[in-house]
Design a protein around this motif. Sequence first.
Motif, mmCIF file in Angstrom:
data_model
loop_
_atom_site.group_PDB
_atom_site.id
_atom_site.type_symbol
_atom_site.label_atom_id
_atom_site.label_comp_id
_atom_site.label_asym_id
_atom_site.label_seq_id
_atom_site.Cartn_x
_atom_site.Cartn_y
_atom_site.Cartn_z
ATOM 1 N N ASN A 117 -21.849 42.934 -28.406
ATOM 2 C CA ASN A 117 -21.117 42.371 -27.251
ATOM 3 C C ASN A 117 -21.472 41.475 -26.570
ATOM 4 O O ASN A 117 -20.697 40.328 -26.219
ATOM 5 C CB ASN A 117 -21.342 43.805 -26.289
ATOM 6 N N LEU A 118 -22.758 40.994 -26.539
ATOM 7 C CA LEU A 118 -23.361 39.916 -25.830
ATOM 8 C C LEU A 118 -23.093 38.677 -26.760
ATOM 9 O O LEU A 118 -22.781 37.563 -26.232
ATOM 10 C CB LEU A 118 -25.006 40.143 -25.597
ATOM 11 N N LYS A 119 -23.178 38.569 -28.025
ATOM 12 C CA LYS A 119 -22.823 37.710 -28.845
ATOM 13 C C LYS A 119 -21.444 37.116 -28.738
ATOM 14 O O LYS A 119 -21.214 36.088 -28.489
ATOM 15 C CB LYS A 119 -23.288 37.851 -30.182
ATOM 16 N N ASN A 120 -20.425 38.085 -28.708
ATOM 17 C CA ASN A 120 -19.249 37.748 -28.488
ATOM 18 C C ASN A 120 -18.773 37.252 -27.205
ATOM 19 O O ASN A 120 -18.037 36.253 -26.981
ATOM 20 C CB ASN A 120 -18.209 38.918 -28.767
ATOM 21 N N HIS A 121 -19.473 37.857 -25.954
ATOM 22 C CA HIS A 121 -19.451 37.026 -24.836
ATOM 23 C C HIS A 121 -19.811 35.886 -24.903
ATOM 24 O O HIS A 121 -18.985 35.107 -24.035
ATOM 25 C CB HIS A 121 -20.145 38.106 -23.931
ATOM 26 N N LEU A 122 -20.794 35.497 -25.129
ATOM 27 C CA LEU A 122 -21.494 34.118 -25.215
ATOM 28 C C LEU A 122 -20.480 32.999 -25.979
ATOM 29 O O LEU A 122 -20.379 31.871 -25.819
ATOM 30 C CB LEU A 122 -22.948 34.023 -25.821
ATOM 31 N N LYS A 123 -20.211 33.544 -27.427
ATOM 32 C CA LYS A 123 -19.220 32.993 -28.094
ATOM 33 C C LYS A 123 -17.829 32.416 -27.339
ATOM 34 O O LYS A 123 -17.406 31.309 -27.508
ATOM 35 C CB LYS A 123 -18.825 33.619 -29.382
ATOM 36 N N ASP A 124 -17.048 33.553 -26.807
ATOM 37 C CA ASP A 124 -16.204 33.133 -26.130
ATOM 38 C C ASP A 124 -16.324 32.159 -25.174
ATOM 39 O O ASP A 124 -15.536 31.250 -24.885
ATOM 40 C CB ASP A 124 -15.541 34.405 -25.429
ATOM 41 N N TYR A 125 -17.561 32.217 -24.319
ATOM 42 C CA TYR A 125 -17.791 31.055 -23.326
ATOM 43 C C TYR A 125 -17.967 29.734 -23.735
ATOM 44 O O TYR A 125 -17.321 28.803 -23.574
ATOM 45 C CB TYR A 125 -18.932 31.260 -22.358
ATOM 46 N N ILE A 126 -18.706 29.649 -24.928
ATOM 47 C CA ILE A 126 -19.005 28.484 -25.442
ATOM 48 C C ILE A 126 -17.703 27.627 -26.255
ATOM 49 O O ILE A 126 -17.649 26.574 -25.865
ATOM 50 C CB ILE A 126 -20.152 28.593 -26.969
ATOM 51 N N LEU A 127 -16.845 28.633 -26.695
ATOM 52 C CA LEU A 127 -15.903 27.959 -27.306
ATOM 53 C C LEU A 127 -14.943 27.414 -26.229
ATOM 54 O O LEU A 127 -14.308 26.295 -26.660
ATOM 55 C CB LEU A 127 -14.896 29.048 -28.146
ATOM 56 N N GLN A 128 -14.970 27.545 -24.918
ATOM 57 C CA GLN A 128 -14.275 27.014 -23.842
ATOM 58 C C GLN A 128 -14.712 26.165 -23.211
ATOM 59 O O GLN A 128 -14.380 25.353 -22.312
ATOM 60 C CB GLN A 128 -13.240 28.016 -23.060
ATOM 61 N N SER A 129 -16.255 26.281 -23.393
ATOM 62 C CA SER A 129 -16.986 25.069 -22.521
ATOM 63 C C SER A 129 -16.906 23.765 -22.600
ATOM 64 O O SER A 129 -16.815 23.277 -24.086
ATOM 65 C CB SER A 129 -18.426 25.586 -22.615
ATOM 66 N N ASP A 130 -16.881 22.736 -21.736
ATOM 67 C CA ASP A 130 -16.876 21.482 -21.970
ATOM 68 C C ASP A 130 -18.499 20.976 -22.486
ATOM 69 O O ASP A 130 -18.435 19.626 -22.920
ATOM 70 C CB ASP A 130 -16.392 20.698 -20.904
ATOM 71 N N SER A 131 -19.352 21.589 -22.127
ATOM 72 C CA SER A 131 -20.722 21.157 -22.402
ATOM 73 C C SER A 131 -20.906 21.264 -23.658
ATOM 74 O O SER A 131 -21.993 20.551 -24.257
ATOM 75 C CB SER A 131 -21.618 22.078 -21.460
ATOM 76 N N PHE A 132 -20.292 21.872 -24.721
ATOM 77 C CA PHE A 132 -20.735 22.046 -26.117
ATOM 78 C C PHE A 132 -19.691 21.125 -27.007
ATOM 79 O O PHE A 132 -18.459 21.148 -26.690
ATOM 80 C CB PHE A 132 -20.650 23.591 -26.531
ATOM 81 N N THR A 133 -20.177 20.291 -27.860
ATOM 82 C CA THR A 133 -19.411 19.543 -28.512
ATOM 83 C C THR A 133 -18.770 20.430 -29.900
ATOM 84 O O THR A 133 -18.889 21.506 -29.906
ATOM 85 C CB THR A 133 -20.331 18.623 -29.439
ATOM 86 N N SER A 134 -17.400 19.808 -30.420
ATOM 87 C CA SER A 134 -16.692 20.393 -31.398
ATOM 88 C C SER A 134 -17.557 20.864 -32.663
ATOM 89 O O SER A 134 -17.315 22.256 -32.962
ATOM 90 C CB SER A 134 -15.566 19.570 -31.877
ATOM 91 N N GLU A 135 -18.688 20.138 -32.758
ATOM 92 C CA GLU A 135 -19.632 20.788 -33.943
ATOM 93 C C GLU A 135 -20.283 21.832 -33.647
ATOM 94 O O GLU A 135 -20.442 22.687 -34.385
ATOM 95 C CB GLU A 135 -20.699 19.399 -34.448
ATOM 96 N N GLU A 136 -20.737 21.754 -32.405
ATOM 97 C CA GLU A 136 -21.658 22.972 -31.949
ATOM 98 C C GLU A 136 -20.716 24.450 -31.819
ATOM 99 O O GLU A 136 -21.079 25.368 -32.205
ATOM 100 C CB GLU A 136 -22.191 22.822 -30.598
ATOM 101 N N LYS A 137 -19.509 24.247 -31.583
ATOM 102 C CA LYS A 137 -18.732 25.126 -31.272
ATOM 103 C C LYS A 137 -18.254 25.481 -32.724
ATOM 104 O O LYS A 137 -18.164 26.945 -32.946
ATOM 105 C CB LYS A 137 -17.373 24.686 -30.630
ATOM 106 N N SER A 138 -18.291 24.886 -33.592
ATOM 107 C CA SER A 138 -17.792 25.362 -34.787
ATOM 108 C C SER A 138 -18.962 26.065 -35.654
ATOM 109 O O SER A 138 -18.744 26.936 -36.277
ATOM 110 C CB SER A 138 -17.327 24.110 -35.800
ATOM 111 N N VAL A 139 -20.221 25.715 -35.353
ATOM 112 C CA VAL A 139 -21.621 26.304 -35.759
ATOM 113 C C VAL A 139 -21.340 27.996 -35.147
ATOM 114 O O VAL A 139 -21.653 28.859 -35.946
ATOM 115 C CB VAL A 139 -22.688 25.625 -35.313
#
Length: 143
Positions: A117-139
């Motif tokens: 639950n927490l992992k998916n919650h963070l993943k959803d946030y990271i994928l829409q966040s401007d702070s994370f690069t495309s490379e970080e999002k793909s990881v």
Amino acid sequence: MRQAYKDAAQSPEKVEAFYNSMKSVSKTDNMALVGYKGASIALKARSGKTLKDKKDGFIEGVGFIEFAIEKESNNIELRFIRLGIQENTPKILKYNQAIETDKQFILKQFKFISSNNLKNHLKDYILQSDSFTSEEKSVISGR
């Protein structure tokens, strides 16, 4: 609480509901709850009637978040909460000094999260966040 935090970004009514659901949390409760309480106060502060109300509410909310992180600095959920608030805080308030630190902490610790639950919650946030690069999002997304 995780879903309520996520939903709070959608409307003032959802901010109000999130805020009301966190009212009874105190600094002796679970630190993740304390962090969410701080986030609820900071989010509610946006709708303050005066600039002073907005500023005072924001400072109170951030105080809860920072208190929780001071108590549990290795808690990834608290770092996520702070990152979310910092990313969405106007630069004039200067609450953005830990964005990179929190981001790096989350990226390093993400694989160790046991709660799906927490992992998916963070993943959803990271994928829409401007702070994370495309490379970080793909990881994070496993692509």
